[in-house]
Design an enzyme around this catalytic site. Structure first.
Site, PDB file in Angstrom:
ATOM      1  N   LYS A 194       0.861  -1.188   0.000  1.00 28.16           N
ATOM      2  CA  LYS A 194       0.000   0.000   0.000  1.00 28.16           C
ATOM      3  C   LYS A 194       0.895   1.236   0.000  1.00 28.16           C
ATOM      4  O   LYS A 194       1.926   1.278   0.661  1.00 28.16           O
ATOM      5  CB  LYS A 194      -0.914   0.024   1.219  1.00 28.16           C
ATOM      6  CG  LYS A 194      -1.979   1.110   1.187  1.00 28.16           C
ATOM      7  CD  LYS A 194      -3.030   0.875   0.096  1.00 28.16           C
ATOM      8  CE  LYS A 194      -4.002  -0.187   0.446  1.00 28.16           C
ATOM      9  NZ  LYS A 194      -5.151  -0.248  -0.495  1.00 28.16           N
ATOM     10  N   GLY A 196     -22.308   3.924   4.578  1.00 28.35           N
ATOM     11  CA  GLY A 196     -21.390   4.437   3.575  1.00 28.35           C
ATOM     12  C   GLY A 196     -21.926   4.250   2.174  1.00 28.35           C
ATOM     13  O   GLY A 196     -22.165   3.120   1.740  1.00 28.35           O
ATOM     14  N   GLY A 253     -20.527   5.574  -0.812  1.00 29.00           N
ATOM     15  CA  GLY A 253     -19.611   5.905  -1.890  1.00 29.00           C
ATOM     16  C   GLY A 253     -19.895   5.022  -3.091  1.00 29.00           C
ATOM     17  O   GLY A 253     -20.980   4.431  -3.210  1.00 29.00           O
TER      18      GLY A 253
END
Length: 349
Positions: free
Chosen positions: A80, A181, A183
């Site tokens: 990451k 959420g 999104g």
């Protein structure tokens, strides 16, 4: 912060701190494991409160990617990149070009892509400096919102598998799902659920997203702080991590937790708490692996139809985790970890 101890805590292979004075770039690149193959994981941009927070997040997310790839049978490890700062605090193109140069120095140990706060256009800039990048213009995963949709598709299939495990029926008709959420992934998930006849309860910090869900799907809206206590069949965390903790778990009134958010458990003990409470938990990195599965499919030269079929394997993987949990008398989170670690151990010296 003691960096060696932080790396040892997550058993990470490599931690790279990079800065570029000209662009203002400050980035943490964490490589958790390359045992199965190159470390694969997106690049996120976030305005962290401290440098320590950025490093901890990068290390934890990289570990999650390793386990996600391992449990999904992918020939990749986990990594990451975390770019620190607000998007408006520096020259964006210069930042991502500098990032590409740093990634190139890793010579393929880490392959990046889009994540929270980054875009296809950012990856196009990274591509100017390195080939170790996905999600660029024209790629499968940059077509529309394919990655987000496949992540939602995998979660939807995982919900069906969880219902089958819980009561022997995978029908969504009249099942109540509380989605935290809205999104891209959360919105796609709502579309799948609505189409299957589920009743929706939704929340988000963005009021417009909530209004859209209410209008499109007839969802019931609640305040973000109240979502945990909603009576529902399935609670679907699709926002930030660490939301299953000492404070929220006692509030839950669901039978199943199955969502797209990463790192949902604040600590390992919280998986045990859910198990003890009789709540069936679909381990996050098992059920939300759709995005990384299609990214790996693209890197391996497969088309959209093959990528979609590979996402559908999530149901079987989740079933394996549930059966191991029952037969061994352990939490589903522990069963998933064990499955991933078994695959990793087969390639370690």
């Amino acid at each position: 912060m003691e960096l060696w101890k932080a790396m040892e805590l997550d058993n990470a292979e490599q931690l790279v701190l990079c800065q570029d004075r000209n662009s203002g770039l400050k980035v943490v690149i964490a490589i958790h494991s390359t045992s199965l193959g190159p470390a694969l994981g997106g690049c996120r941009m976030w305005d962290y409160a401290t440098e320590e927070d950025a490093i901890r997040d990068a290390l934890r997310l990289a570990k999650g990617m390793t386990y996600k790839c391992a449990v999904s049978g992918l020939s990749y490890g986990g990594g990451k990149a975390v770019v620190m700062g607000r998007p408006d605090s520096f020259r964006r193109k210069d930042v991502f070009r500098a990032l590409g140069r740093f990634i190139e120095t890793l010579r393929g140990r880490y392959v990046t892509g889009i994540d929270l706060g980054t875009t296809v256009q950012d990856m196009d800039v990274v591509r100017l400096e390195t080939g170790y990048v996905t999600d660029t213009t024209g790629s499968l995963c940059a077509t529309g919102d394919f990655t987000a949709e496949m992540t939602a598709y995998g979660v939807f299939l995982g919900m069906n598998q969880s219902l089958m495990q819980d009561n022997g029926s995978n029908t969504m008709a009249n099942i109540t799902v509380a989605v935290q959420g809205l999104g891209k992934v959360g919105s796609f998930l709502c579309r799948y659920l609505h189409g299957a006849g589920a009743r929706l309860i939704v929340t988000d910090v963005d009021d417009q997203r909530v209004r859209n869900a209410v209008q499109q799907y007839g969802a019931a809206a609640v305040h973000p702080d109240h979502i945990y206590a909603c009576a529902c069949d399935i609670f679907a965390p699709c926002a930030l991590g660490a939301i299953l903790n000492d404070s929220t778990i006692p509030q839950l009134q669901c039978r199943i937790i199955a969502g797209a958010a990463n790192n949902q458990l604040a600590e390992e003990k919280h998986g045990i708490m859910l198990n003890d409470a009789g709540i069936l938990y679909a381990p996050d990195y098992v059920i939300n692996a759709g995005g990384i599965i299609v990214t790996a499919a693209e890197l391996n030269g497969y088309d959209e139809s093959i990528a979609r079929r590979q996402v559908e394997r999530i149901s079987a993987t989740l079933s394996t985790v549930y059966q191991a949990s029952l037969s061994e008398g352990i939490a589903t989170s522990a069963a998933a970890d064990k499955l991933a670690e078994q695959r990793l151990s087969r390639v370690l010296p």
